[in-house]
Design a protein around this motif. Structure first.
Motif, PDB file in Angstrom:
ATOM      1  N   LEU A   1       0.833  -1.208   0.000  1.00 44.42           N
ATOM      2  CA  LEU A   1       0.000   0.000   0.000  1.00 44.42           C
ATOM      3  C   LEU A   1       0.869   1.259   0.000  1.00 44.42           C
ATOM      4  N   LYS A   2       2.009   1.188   0.659  1.00 43.53           N
ATOM      5  CA  LYS A   2       2.947   2.310   0.661  1.00 43.53           C
ATOM      6  C   LYS A   2       3.514   2.531  -0.735  1.00 43.53           C
ATOM      7  N   GLN A   3       3.873   1.444  -1.408  1.00 44.82           N
ATOM      8  CA  GLN A   3       4.360   1.546  -2.788  1.00 44.82           C
ATOM      9  C   GLN A   3       3.292   2.131  -3.698  1.00 44.82           C
ATOM     10  N   LEU A   4       2.070   1.704  -3.479  1.00 38.32           N
ATOM     11  CA  LEU A   4       0.970   2.193  -4.310  1.00 38.32           C
ATOM     12  C   LEU A   4       0.807   3.705  -4.158  1.00 38.32           C
ATOM     13  N   ALA A   5       0.918   4.182  -2.922  1.00 36.77           N
ATOM     14  CA  ALA A   5       0.716   5.609  -2.660  1.00 36.77           C
ATOM     15  C   ALA A   5       1.881   6.459  -3.133  1.00 36.77           C
ATOM     16  N   LEU A   6       3.108   6.010  -2.873  1.00 36.12           N
ATOM     17  CA  LEU A   6       4.283   6.839  -3.126  1.00 36.12           C
ATOM     18  C   LEU A   6       4.927   6.614  -4.486  1.00 36.12           C
ATOM     19  N   ASP A   7       4.516   5.552  -5.176  1.00 42.23           N
ATOM     20  CA  ASP A   7       5.067   5.287  -6.507  1.00 42.23           C
ATOM     21  C   ASP A   7       4.020   5.464  -7.605  1.00 42.23           C
ATOM     22  N   SER A   8       2.962   4.700  -7.511  1.00 44.80           N
ATOM     23  CA  SER A   8       1.973   4.685  -8.600  1.00 44.80           C
ATOM     24  C   SER A   8       1.079   5.920  -8.604  1.00 44.80           C
ATOM     25  N   PHE A   9       0.700   6.421  -7.416  1.00 44.09           N
ATOM     26  CA  PHE A   9      -0.235   7.538  -7.340  1.00 44.09           C
ATOM     27  C   PHE A   9       0.360   8.755  -6.642  1.00 44.09           C
ATOM     28  N   LYS A  10       1.664   8.874  -6.704  1.00 47.40           N
ATOM     29  CA  LYS A  10       2.317  10.010  -6.042  1.00 47.40           C
ATOM     30  C   LYS A  10       1.914  11.348  -6.666  1.00 47.40           C
ATOM     31  N   HIS A  11       1.533  11.317  -7.952  1.00 53.11           N
ATOM     32  CA  HIS A  11       1.130  12.560  -8.617  1.00 53.11           C
ATOM     33  C   HIS A  11      -0.194  13.104  -8.071  1.00 53.11           C
ATOM     34  N   LEU A  12      -0.929  12.285  -7.321  1.00 52.72           N
ATOM     35  CA  LEU A  12      -2.199  12.728  -6.749  1.00 52.72           C
ATOM     36  C   LEU A  12      -2.025  13.351  -5.364  1.00 52.72           C
ATOM     37  N   LEU A  13      -0.824  13.228  -4.809  1.00 55.10           N
ATOM     38  CA  LEU A  13      -0.593  13.678  -3.445  1.00 55.10           C
ATOM     39  C   LEU A  13       0.295  14.920  -3.414  1.00 55.10           C
TER      40      LEU A  13
ATOM     41  N   GLU B   1       3.082  17.372  -1.314  1.00 49.05           N
ATOM     42  CA  GLU B   1       4.306  17.020  -0.589  1.00 49.05           C
ATOM     43  C   GLU B   1       4.008  16.713   0.872  1.00 49.05           C
ATOM     44  N   SER B   2       3.102  17.468   1.467  1.00 49.17           N
ATOM     45  CA  SER B   2       2.754  17.211   2.868  1.00 49.17           C
ATOM     46  C   SER B   2       2.023  15.876   3.029  1.00 49.17           C
ATOM     47  N   GLU B   3       1.186  15.534   2.047  1.00 50.52           N
ATOM     48  CA  GLU B   3       0.474  14.247   2.100  1.00 50.52           C
ATOM     49  C   GLU B   3       1.439  13.075   1.934  1.00 50.52           C
ATOM     50  N   LYS B   4       2.438  13.235   1.071  1.00 47.92           N
ATOM     51  CA  LYS B   4       3.440  12.179   0.916  1.00 47.92           C
ATOM     52  C   LYS B   4       4.174  11.934   2.226  1.00 47.92           C
TER      53      LYS B   4
ATOM     54  N   ARG C   1       2.671   7.763   8.439  1.00 43.59           N
ATOM     55  CA  ARG C   1       1.934   7.912   9.698  1.00 43.59           C
ATOM     56  C   ARG C   1       0.562   7.266   9.605  1.00 43.59           C
ATOM     57  N   GLU C   2      -0.139   7.496   8.503  1.00 41.96           N
ATOM     58  CA  GLU C   2      -1.464   6.889   8.326  1.00 41.96           C
ATOM     59  C   GLU C   2      -1.368   5.373   8.235  1.00 41.96           C
ATOM     60  N   LEU C   3      -0.321   4.877   7.579  1.00 44.75           N
ATOM     61  CA  LEU C   3      -0.166   3.428   7.428  1.00 44.75           C
ATOM     62  C   LEU C   3       0.059   2.745   8.767  1.00 44.75           C
ATOM     63  N   ILE C   4       0.837   3.383   9.650  1.00 41.90           N
ATOM     64  CA  ILE C   4       1.079   2.805  10.976  1.00 41.90           C
ATOM     65  C   ILE C   4      -0.236   2.680  11.741  1.00 41.90           C
TER      66      ILE C   4
ATOM     67  N   TYR D   1      -8.512   8.271   7.609  1.00 40.43           N
ATOM     68  CA  TYR D   1      -7.413   7.991   6.697  1.00 40.43           C
ATOM     69  C   TYR D   1      -7.672   8.678   5.357  1.00 40.43           C
ATOM     70  N   PRO D   2      -7.635  10.010   5.316  1.00 40.26           N
ATOM     71  CA  PRO D   2      -7.974  10.731   4.075  1.00 40.26           C
ATOM     72  C   PRO D   2      -7.014  10.447   2.926  1.00 40.26           C
ATOM     73  N   ILE D   3      -5.721  10.305   3.234  1.00 41.10           N
ATOM     74  CA  ILE D   3      -4.732  10.077   2.168  1.00 41.10           C
ATOM     75  C   ILE D   3      -4.912   8.680   1.581  1.00 41.10           C
ATOM     76  N   LEU D   4      -4.984   7.681   2.441  1.00 42.75           N
ATOM     77  CA  LEU D   4      -5.164   6.310   1.972  1.00 42.75           C
ATOM     78  C   LEU D   4      -6.498   6.141   1.245  1.00 42.75           C
ATOM     79  N   SER D   5      -7.516   6.856   1.692  1.00 46.24           N
ATOM     80  CA  SER D   5      -8.827   6.777   1.037  1.00 46.24           C
ATOM     81  C   SER D   5      -8.759   7.325  -0.377  1.00 46.24           C
ATOM     82  N   ASN D   6      -8.001   8.412  -0.573  1.00 46.34           N
ATOM     83  CA  ASN D   6      -7.838   8.966  -1.924  1.00 46.34           C
ATOM     84  C   ASN D   6      -7.055   8.018  -2.818  1.00 46.34           C
TER      85      ASN D   6
END
Length: 275
Positions: free
Chosen positions: A120-132, A134-137, A142-145, A173-178
């Motif tokens: 899920l971390k890879q998905l957020a920071l690699d595949s969909f990083k363009h949607l986040l 800098e503060s969300e990245k 923190r949200e994953l923990i 979990y607003p970031i993970l939900s997006n």
């Protein structure tokens, strides 16, 4: 789900390989190994007479001598065809696609799994990083923990769409939900195929190109009408076309805007006259 499609494709590829390769070679094959394996390795493939040829062909071959020249040529061609087809599948199928594998982390069963959290971390920071932003990245970890040890999520364990709908509704979990919304937006199936087939009805020799916005509007309208269980004629029906006004004024507005956009695109495509 896209990751389920990925698993089905890999399973299909393995089943195809088993038609002409040794079972012990295929059974424990990983997607990474499948992408680089040598398909014509004589140590891995079956003998020509052991390759799968189908029930009818096998019945015919049963009554023929294996030493007959036509039989040998046929079996050799069958093996060559298998290898060539498998090679094409190996090149085109996303057997080891990192994004598709990461999408498996959206499965509720992996919510409290360490490997699922990493995916899920890879998905957020690699595949969909363009949607986040800098503060969300920076806040993803923190949200994953918190997400990985949240026992309260088990109270509404369900299918993946309902799961993330309820997770999103809690607003914890607003970031993970997006990220989940972006991952679950991928879809496939007959509806997608039919949308491409419908291009033949709206793209003609006089207008062989179309902007993305125009094409996107077409399937959107189709799906909206389908959801309403109606047709365009029924939805915009008027008893008297001359006296009754169109109830949905947005239709007229969109038609005018569409015409304006079309004229603008046509002007932009015209070659500019030399000064």
């Amino acid at each position: 789900m896209v990751h389920q499609l990925h698993e089905e494709q890999f399973r299909t590829f393995k089943e195809f390989l088993s038609c002409f390769m040794k079972a012990e070679t295929v059974v424990n094959l990983t997607p990474k190994q499948a992408k680089v394996m040598i398909l014509d390795d004589p140590e891995l493939i079956l003998k020509s007479k052991s390759c799968y040829v189908g029930a009818q062909a096998a019945l015919i071959l049963k009554n023929r001598s294996k030493n007959d020249s036509p039989v040998q040529i046929f079996l050799s061609q069958v093996k060559d065809a298998y290898i060539q087809c498998a090679s094409q599948m190996q090149k085109t199928l996303p057997l080891n696609n990192r994004t598709l594998k990461s999408l498996a982390a959206l499965d509720p069963a992996l919510a409290n799994d360490s490997q699922g959290v990493q995916l899920l971390k890879q998905l957020a920071l690699d595949s969909f990083k363009h949607l986040l932003s800098e503060s969300e990245k920076a806040d993803v970890a923190r949200e994953l923990i918190k997400y990985s040890v949240d026992d309260s999520l088990h109270n509404f364990r369900s299918n993946v769409v309902e799961w993330w709908s309820k997770v999103s509704a809690r607003k914890c979990y607003p970031i993970l939900s997006n990220v989940a919304a972006a991952g679950l937006s991928f879809f496939h199936g007959p509806a997608v195929e039919s949308s491409f087939n419908s291009l033949g009805d709206i793209v003609e020799s006089k207008a062989a190109s179309m902007v993305i916005g125009t094409y996107s509007a077409y399937p959107t309208v189709r799906y909206a009408l389908k959801a309403e269980h109606t047709t365009a004629l029924e939805y915009f029906n008027r008893k008297n076309a001359h006296s009754n006004k169109v109830i949905d004024r947005h239709l007229c507005v969109n038609m005018r805007l569409s015409a304006q956009r079309y004229r603008k695109v046509q002007l932009e495509r015209r070659p500019k006259k030399a000064m």
